[in-house]
Design a protein around this motif. Structure first.
Motif, PDB file in Angstrom:
ATOM      1  N   VAL A  87       0.837  -1.208   0.000  1.00 30.92           N
ATOM      2  CA  VAL A  87       0.000   0.000   0.000  1.00 30.92           C
ATOM      3  C   VAL A  87       0.868   1.252   0.000  1.00 30.92           C
ATOM      4  O   VAL A  87       0.597   2.214  -0.727  1.00 30.92           O
ATOM      5  N   LEU A  88       1.905   1.245   0.804  1.00 31.33           N
ATOM      6  CA  LEU A  88       2.790   2.404   0.881  1.00 31.33           C
ATOM      7  C   LEU A  88       3.438   2.679  -0.476  1.00 31.33           C
ATOM      8  O   LEU A  88       3.633   3.840  -0.852  1.00 31.33           O
ATOM      9  N   ALA A  89       3.741   1.625  -1.223  1.00 31.00           N
ATOM     10  CA  ALA A  89       4.311   1.797  -2.563  1.00 31.00           C
ATOM     11  C   ALA A  89       3.321   2.503  -3.478  1.00 31.00           C
ATOM     12  O   ALA A  89       3.701   3.391  -4.263  1.00 31.00           O
ATOM     13  N   ALA A  90       2.045   2.146  -3.386  1.00 28.01           N
ATOM     14  CA  ALA A  90       1.017   2.795  -4.205  1.00 28.01           C
ATOM     15  C   ALA A  90       0.868   4.272  -3.832  1.00 28.01           C
ATOM     16  O   ALA A  90       0.697   5.126  -4.700  1.00 28.01           O
ATOM     17  N   VAL A  91       0.943   4.564  -2.549  1.00 33.37           N
ATOM     18  CA  VAL A  91       0.887   5.957  -2.094  1.00 33.37           C
ATOM     19  C   VAL A  91       2.046   6.741  -2.692  1.00 33.37           C
ATOM     20  O   VAL A  91       1.881   7.879  -3.148  1.00 33.37           O
ATOM     21  N   PHE A  92       3.210   6.139  -2.705  1.00 29.39           N
ATOM     22  CA  PHE A  92       4.406   6.799  -3.249  1.00 29.39           C
ATOM     23  C   PHE A  92       4.251   7.068  -4.747  1.00 29.39           C
ATOM     24  O   PHE A  92       4.550   8.158  -5.227  1.00 29.39           O
ATOM     25  N   VAL A  93       3.759   6.095  -5.498  1.00 29.57           N
ATOM     26  CA  VAL A  93       3.604   6.252  -6.948  1.00 29.57           C
ATOM     27  C   VAL A  93       2.575   7.336  -7.277  1.00 29.57           C
ATOM     28  O   VAL A  93       2.766   8.128  -8.195  1.00 29.57           O
ATOM     29  N   PHE A  94       1.482   7.374  -6.503  1.00 32.75           N
ATOM     30  CA  PHE A  94       0.391   8.303  -6.802  1.00 32.75           C
ATOM     31  C   PHE A  94       0.354   9.477  -5.825  1.00 32.75           C
ATOM     32  O   PHE A  94      -0.702  10.068  -5.600  1.00 32.75           O
ATOM     33  N   LYS A  95       1.487   9.835  -5.262  1.00 26.25           N
ATOM     34  CA  LYS A  95       1.516  10.878  -4.235  1.00 26.25           C
ATOM     35  C   LYS A  95       0.943  12.203  -4.719  1.00 26.25           C
ATOM     36  O   LYS A  95       0.216  12.888  -3.984  1.00 26.25           O
TER      37      LYS A  95
END
Length: 277
Positions: free
Chosen positions: A61-69
């Protein structure tokens, strides 16, 4: 933590990171890799193994937040202009995201106990893998040839609701959240990239909420003995999810969903013939 526990944590984080956002069912892959091969429950306990899977999911989930920040900052009103927004000034709103989230969230809360008790089995996952594959193939062949929705900012409340309703299918283990929602997005007229963007953004609050609740319920299993195991798995899942999301978003408009659907059927066959017969 010994070398074997380190290896298991890295591999399971790798599997989670690679499959959580791809339309191939991370549940199906965990059955093959963990439940039948590594058996992380034997390293500590079944409760620790379940908690570990929650922790590594948070890494994804944290990776998705980073990609779509940038998009999340835009949704929260903290960043006004981002690449890809429409010329007329319309933009994807947080209320549209909520509309997309509500159907599955409500049904998930109502039927959580039933799903946990009756639907989490190897056989039901196989059914979900196959039926989800058929849905993805149908989306590729029935979706419009020239999609009009080529950016998140062209999504309407109606689109968000329909995709949200289709996402409810993913409550059946093995169907895959991303597989069902990307298929739903394509069927309502999104191109594959936009449907994927919408899917990944919707996944963040869903997964944060579900994983957060599960983590609170299992907090007692996070001890000095298990923390290194959890940390390694979390980092592994984050790194590989980051790679997988970026790669998938570049690829999806070119290959569409059918190759992933065929792969799902192969995985279902492997689970059935190798582990159930």
């Amino acid at each position: 933590m010994n070398l074997w526990e380190l290896f298991v944590a890295v591999v399971l984080g790798f599997v989670e990171g690679l499959t959580e956002f791809a339309p191939v069912s991370s549940t199906g892959h965990m059955i093959i890799v963990d439940d039948f091969i590594f058996k992380s429950k034997e390293l500590f306990s079944q409760e620790v193994a379940n908690t570990f899977k929650v922790v590594i999911q948070l890494g994804s989930v944290l990776a998705a937040v980073f990609v779509f920040k940038d998009r999340f900052l835009n949704l929260l009103g903290l960043k006004k202009n981002i690449d890809g927004q429409t010329e007329d000034g319309s933009r994807f709103k947080i209320t549209q995201l909520i509309v997309g989230l509500l159907p599955a969230a409500v049904l998930g809360l109502l039927f959580e106990d039933y799903i946990d008790e009756y639907l989490f089995s190897t056989k039901t996952v196989i059914i979900g893998l196959v039926l989800g594959a058929f849905l993805m193939i149908a989306a590729d062949y029935l979706g419009p040839r020239k999609p009009k929705i080529d950016t998140l900012d062209k999504i309407t409340y109606k689109h968000a609701l329909i995709v949200g309703l289709i996402q409810c299918i993913s409550l059946w283990p093995g169907f895959s959240r991303s597989g069902s929602t990307i298929s739903g997005g394509v069927l309502v007229g999104m191109n594959h990239r936009t449907a994927s963007d919408f899917t990944f953004i919707m996944a963040v609050p869903i997964m944060f909420g579900a994983s957060g609740i599960s983590l609170l319920k299992n907090w007692e299993y996070i001890t000095s003995d298990t923390i290194p195991f959890f940390i390694v798995g979390f980092i592994s899942a984050f790194v590989f999810a980051l790679i997988a999301i970026r790669f998938f978003l570049k690829l999806i408009d070119k290959i569409r969903l059918t190759p992933f659907a065929i792969y799902r059927i192969v995985i279902a066959a492997i689970i059935y013939f190798v582990f159930l017969r």
